[in-house]
Scaffold this motif. Structure first.
Motif, PDB file in Angstrom:
ATOM      1  N   LEU A 116     -61.579  22.927 -33.112  1.00 32.95           N
ATOM      2  CA  LEU A 116     -62.399  22.395 -33.822  1.00 32.95           C
ATOM      3  C   LEU A 116     -62.363  23.080 -35.406  1.00 32.95           C
ATOM      4  N   ASP A 117     -62.187  24.327 -35.157  1.00 30.71           N
ATOM      5  CA  ASP A 117     -61.996  25.141 -36.811  1.00 30.71           C
ATOM      6  C   ASP A 117     -60.571  24.672 -37.520  1.00 30.71           C
ATOM      7  N   TYR A 119     -59.648  21.631 -37.210  1.00 33.85           N
ATOM      8  CA  TYR A 119     -59.910  20.384 -37.899  1.00 33.85           C
ATOM      9  C   TYR A 119     -60.768  20.569 -39.232  1.00 33.85           C
ATOM     10  N   ARG A 120     -61.659  21.432 -39.058  1.00 34.40           N
ATOM     11  CA  ARG A 120     -62.592  21.761 -40.310  1.00 34.40           C
ATOM     12  C   ARG A 120     -61.611  22.387 -41.401  1.00 34.40           C
ATOM     13  N   HIS A 121     -60.725  22.957 -41.044  1.00 34.06           N
ATOM     14  CA  HIS A 121     -59.764  23.662 -42.354  1.00 34.06           C
ATOM     15  C   HIS A 121     -59.078  22.551 -42.628  1.00 34.06           C
ATOM     16  N   ALA A 123     -59.624  19.330 -42.977  1.00 36.54           N
ATOM     17  CA  ALA A 123     -60.505  18.597 -43.808  1.00 36.54           C
ATOM     18  C   ALA A 123     -60.429  18.751 -45.158  1.00 36.54           C
ATOM     19  N   GLN A 124     -60.501  20.071 -45.560  1.00 33.95           N
ATOM     20  CA  GLN A 124     -60.604  20.444 -46.930  1.00 33.95           C
ATOM     21  C   GLN A 124     -59.560  19.799 -47.788  1.00 33.95           C
ATOM     22  N   LEU A 165     -68.599  17.553 -37.016  1.00 32.18           N
ATOM     23  CA  LEU A 165     -67.944  18.511 -38.124  1.00 32.18           C
ATOM     24  C   LEU A 165     -68.448  17.977 -39.607  1.00 32.18           C
ATOM     25  N   PHE A 166     -68.673  16.444 -39.572  1.00 27.83           N
ATOM     26  CA  PHE A 166     -68.684  16.061 -40.831  1.00 27.83           C
ATOM     27  C   PHE A 166     -70.054  15.596 -41.084  1.00 27.83           C
ATOM     28  N   ASP A 167     -70.607  16.053 -42.326  1.00 30.38           N
ATOM     29  CA  ASP A 167     -71.680  15.906 -42.854  1.00 30.38           C
ATOM     30  C   ASP A 167     -71.955  14.393 -43.357  1.00 30.38           C
TER      31      ASP A 167
END
Length: 204
Positions: A116-117, A119-121, A123-124, A165-167
């Motif tokens: 998940l980290d 995917y978060r990375h 996404a930037q 993960l997505f606001d």
């Protein structure tokens, strides 16, 4: 067994697999149907099946992977397909490109950091108005035990955890699915993949 998914792991993984011709992931075909071609980054592109498929349809393609062996095979396959693509050797867990893409996609990429980290990375790297497409191995809960040919626990995810993960003020979830598909031939030569498929669009 715990897997590190570091550079050595992936170099070894691709050593005896680069001669295999693989079709583009069917989820990519579904999720880009009707899309206007733009710029795309394939994060963890392996030997480039998805990247090349998009290049053949007019996308401006960049493929990035930690394995030089996989990238060499991808470049050769792109040349055979007579398409242009940029191939970058990079550790995607620490890579910080200045470019942003209309589509960032990842198919079964397993990093050395928590899934998940990762995917978060990545996404930037999605441009405003662009999309992130994630295809990952579906996690079946604490009672599920891995067998031969199945992904290790640390490489699996749930759709719920990905979408969390997505606001909502910055992202719109367009696809959030759990799917199964059979690959690899007939009978004993086949296996069932249980997949998490999420596509999110960056609003701002």
């Amino acid at each position: 067994m715990t897997h590190t998914f570091d550079k050595d792991y992936w170099q070894h993984h691709w050593d005896d697999r680069t001669s295999h011709t693989v079709a583009a992931n069917p989820y990519l075909v579904e999720e880009t149907a009707g899309s206007t071609p733009g710029s795309v980054l394939d994060a963890g592109c392996g030997t480039g099946a998805e990247a090349i498929w998009l290049a053949e349809r007019g996308w401006q393609v960049t493929g990035a992977d930690i394995s030089a062996t996989a990238l060499d095979a991808a470049a050769k396959q792109a040349e055979s397909a007579r398409v242009d693509a940029t191939w970058i050797e990079a550790d995607l867990t620490t890579w910080n490109p200045t470019e942003r893409w209309d589509l960032v996609m990842t198919h079964y990429a397993h990093p050395s950091i928590p899934q998940l980290d990762f995917y978060r990375h990545i996404a930037q790297w999605v441009a405003p108005g662009g999309s992130l497409l994630i295809v990952g191995h579906l996690h079946h809960g604490a009672q599920h035990h891995s067998h031969d040919g199945e992904p290790p626990h640390e490489a699996t995810v749930t759709v719920k955890d990905i979408t969390a993960l997505f606001d909502a003020s910055s992202w719109r979830i367009d696809t959030a699915l759990e799917r199964s598909r059979t690959v690899g031939g007939i009978g004993v030569h086949s296996k069932t993949l249980r997949d998490a498929v999420v596509r999110a669009t960056r609003l701002i």
